[in-house]
Scaffold this active site. Structure first.
Site, PDB file in Angstrom:
ATOM      1  N   SER A 125       2.623 -33.841 -19.863  1.00  0.00           N
ATOM      2  CA  SER A 125       3.850 -33.993 -19.083  1.00  0.00           C
ATOM      3  C   SER A 125       4.975 -34.610 -19.903  1.00  0.00           C
ATOM      4  O   SER A 125       4.738 -35.406 -20.821  1.00  0.00           O
ATOM      5  CB  SER A 125       3.566 -34.902 -17.884  1.00  0.00           C
ATOM      6  OG  SER A 125       4.768 -35.308 -17.276  1.00  0.00           O
ATOM      7  N   TYR A 153       0.771 -42.999 -15.468  1.00  0.00           N
ATOM      8  CA  TYR A 153       0.611 -41.537 -15.522  1.00  0.00           C
ATOM      9  C   TYR A 153       0.943 -41.016 -16.927  1.00  0.00           C
ATOM     10  O   TYR A 153       0.175 -40.260 -17.524  1.00  0.00           O
ATOM     11  CB  TYR A 153       1.525 -40.917 -14.472  1.00  0.00           C
ATOM     12  CG  TYR A 153       1.594 -39.412 -14.455  1.00  0.00           C
ATOM     13  CD1 TYR A 153       0.590 -38.664 -13.858  1.00  0.00           C
ATOM     14  CD2 TYR A 153       2.682 -38.740 -15.010  1.00  0.00           C
ATOM     15  CE1 TYR A 153       0.670 -37.281 -13.819  1.00  0.00           C
ATOM     16  CE2 TYR A 153       2.765 -37.357 -14.978  1.00  0.00           C
ATOM     17  CZ  TYR A 153       1.755 -36.623 -14.379  1.00  0.00           C
ATOM     18  OH  TYR A 153       1.836 -35.262 -14.352  1.00  0.00           O
ATOM     19  N   LYS A 157      -1.683 -39.366 -19.569  1.00  0.00           N
ATOM     20  CA  LYS A 157      -1.469 -38.013 -20.092  1.00  0.00           C
ATOM     21  C   LYS A 157      -1.483 -38.039 -21.625  1.00  0.00           C
ATOM     22  O   LYS A 157      -2.096 -37.192 -22.270  1.00  0.00           O
ATOM     23  CB  LYS A 157      -0.141 -37.441 -19.580  1.00  0.00           C
ATOM     24  CG  LYS A 157      -0.165 -37.004 -18.119  1.00  0.00           C
ATOM     25  CD  LYS A 157      -0.990 -35.738 -17.943  1.00  0.00           C
ATOM     26  CE  LYS A 157      -0.924 -35.177 -16.522  1.00  0.00           C
ATOM     27  NZ  LYS A 157      -1.850 -34.040 -16.335  1.00  0.00           N
TER      28      LYS A 157
END
Lengths: 341, 341
Positions: A125, A153, A157
């Protein structure tokens, strides 16, 4: 060939599955089976295809079984989203880190047993980028910008990108990591992602519903349509290792655009009455997260693979409207297009 | 204050413990207790200090207990080394990833129970840097060079840097990651690290023993003495968060030097007969690993903390000889200095 799509019942995963089923082949090999693993069952149209098999439940539970199952290729999309990971630290560690590690170890187990390494595309991402006091973030991030993620997050990732790189170096998988830009316009309801409003400010007005934009109109962001995102994942899968280049993650193409420009495109396609349904009401929590995201991205390695961003956001709005119309099979006005009625 | 040093019986860990015990304080607080956790018991001189407590066994086993134990500060040095991690993939994952995660979770557990976050210095490594086909490595790596590690050890160190950053962002620890340069001259026997020869080619000749150099004399590498390394870890611990800057790992100071220059310094300090005990015999496995390491490093953030590299390698050789003489308390010639007899 047999494929696994984790997160295969989600929006991007289901669209990827549909695209693959329609193509019928991947990298020149006929697709005989697609396993869709997700927390929820996949949409009915996918389940109706004889090649599709659903596996419902947490990915972590399925990984043990994958040790005894031949998979030629994997699209690993399953993930807890940014807002969820900020709210529940353990959830992020489990869903994003532990699940990816278990998946990679299942594939490694097969290679240790003599199988050829599976091809794997990991959906990373743009959230890996962020500003750190020691490392200012450039306005436009590139494939070689140092990621200093500012959310759990993004951290998770980025960690998974490195795991994919190392399992690839060791020959346990043929892995590639592609950083997705913010996918918009997503259908359905808002989700826990802090970026959810980038879809909501288009989707809700088109459905005749008021939408709240939690950030200023001047906020710039790299976005991509659902179909370009799916096309990017497939192209990264089909690229030779030489064409992919190295083992470091690459950016998928981005349309770098402001909220104001998105709304101008909405007005150009759907009219001022639709546009007027967006109300600005700042949400400090979301604005704070978004302020740490890059305002644009460049994707040189993706461009070398022939992948380009959309020309303009109006095309993305039109793609969304066309998708809604295509999905609408019964009589009457589709809910999502009430605003255009 | 109470401190934990993981890897505390190792060479750097024991030297750090000795330095801290001698100082008596850290960041202005009196040191009342140092727990040394390691696979092996610490050296006798450390055990003889009433403030020292040994904890022997895999770190992973100790972490559960750490949930009920107040620690003001942690130096996390424990690690499987590069050669071991290449030979045994699971060992690297367990010793470097899982152990770090368990340690961080133990500290988080205490914060969730109301304790103040512990300060933690994580010893990362220059091994996070490496060349990737998509990202050429600069000749001299800096604090902001994109790490694309080419060993499992480097991958795991880099992943842990990101975990430390995120646990810090969440307030579970006050963490800092410092990338150690290759520490030389290490005493004792060669270890499983691919960089082990950087000490061996100095240590063995001084002990009257032949040493084999597995790479070409022209190979350049960033090194640091044991004491400068320990001083760096302490300075990073004592720095304010503002002075440390952000949450991204920083490089400790490096003396960028070639093997030929190291041997010239050995000859200048100990004479040509000692230098002549080094024989070049290329080891493709080691040379291949080393070829993926940077040839030099810059440490701008460390310099801003007042940390500088040694002026020259001859000083490092002299430091090693002085250490050997200091450690030698009985009669006769210390083994390590037989070459100088």
């Amino acid at each position: 060939m047999q494929l696994l799509i984790t997160g295969g019942a989600g929006f991007v995963g289901a669209r990827l599955a549909r695209t693959l089923l329609q193509r019928g082949q991947l990298g020149g090999q006929a697709i005989t089976r697609i396993v869709l693993a997700d927390m929820a069952p996949p949409p009915a149209d996918l389940l109706a295809d004889g090649r599709v098999e659903a596996r419902v439940g947490p990915l972590l539970q399925h990984c043990e079984g994958l040790r005894d199952e031949a998979m030629d290729g994997v699209f690993h999309l399953a993930s807890a989203v940014s807002g969820e990971c900020e709210a529940d630290f353990d959830l992020g560690l489990r869903s994003n880190l532990d699940s990816t590690r278990a998946l990679l170890d299942a594939l490694r187990h097969r290679v240790n047993g003599g199988a050829a390494p599976a091809k794997l595309v990991f959906s990373s991402s743009v959230a890996v980028y962020g500003p750190d006091a020691a490392v200012p973030m450039p306005a436009i991030v590139t494939d070689t910008t140092l990621p200093t993620p500012q959310t759990s997050y993004g951290i998770q990732k980025h960690i998974c990108e490195h795991l994919v790189a190392d399992y690839t170096r060791k020959g346990y998988i043929d892995g590639r990591s592609a950083r997705l830009m913010t996918v918009t316009v997503r259908p359905g309801r808002p989700n826990g992602a802090a970026s959810s409003f980038f879809s909501g400010i288009i989707r809700e007005p088109l459905a005749g519903v008021e939408a709240i934009c939690p950030v200023d109109a001047g906020v710039r962001h790299p976005v991509s349509s659902p179909q370009r995102t799916v096309d990017g994942l497939i192209a990264v899968y089909e690229a030779s290792r030489e064409a992919y280049g190295g083992r470091t993650a690459l950016n998928l193409p981005a349309l770098n655009i402001s909220v104001a420009e998105m709304l101008a495109a909405l007005e150009a396609v759907a009219g001022p009455a639709v546009r007027a349904r967006v109300r600005f009401q700042r949400d400090e929590r979301i604005a704070g997260i978004v302020a740490n995201w890059p305002t644009g991205a460049r994707a040189d390695r993706a461009a070398a693979l022939g992948l380009l961003p959309e020309d303009n956001f109006a095309d993305i709005v039109r793609q969304y409207i066309a998708d809604c119309r295509a999905a609408h099979t019964g009589p009457g006005t589709p809910d999502a297009l009430k605003g255009l009625a």
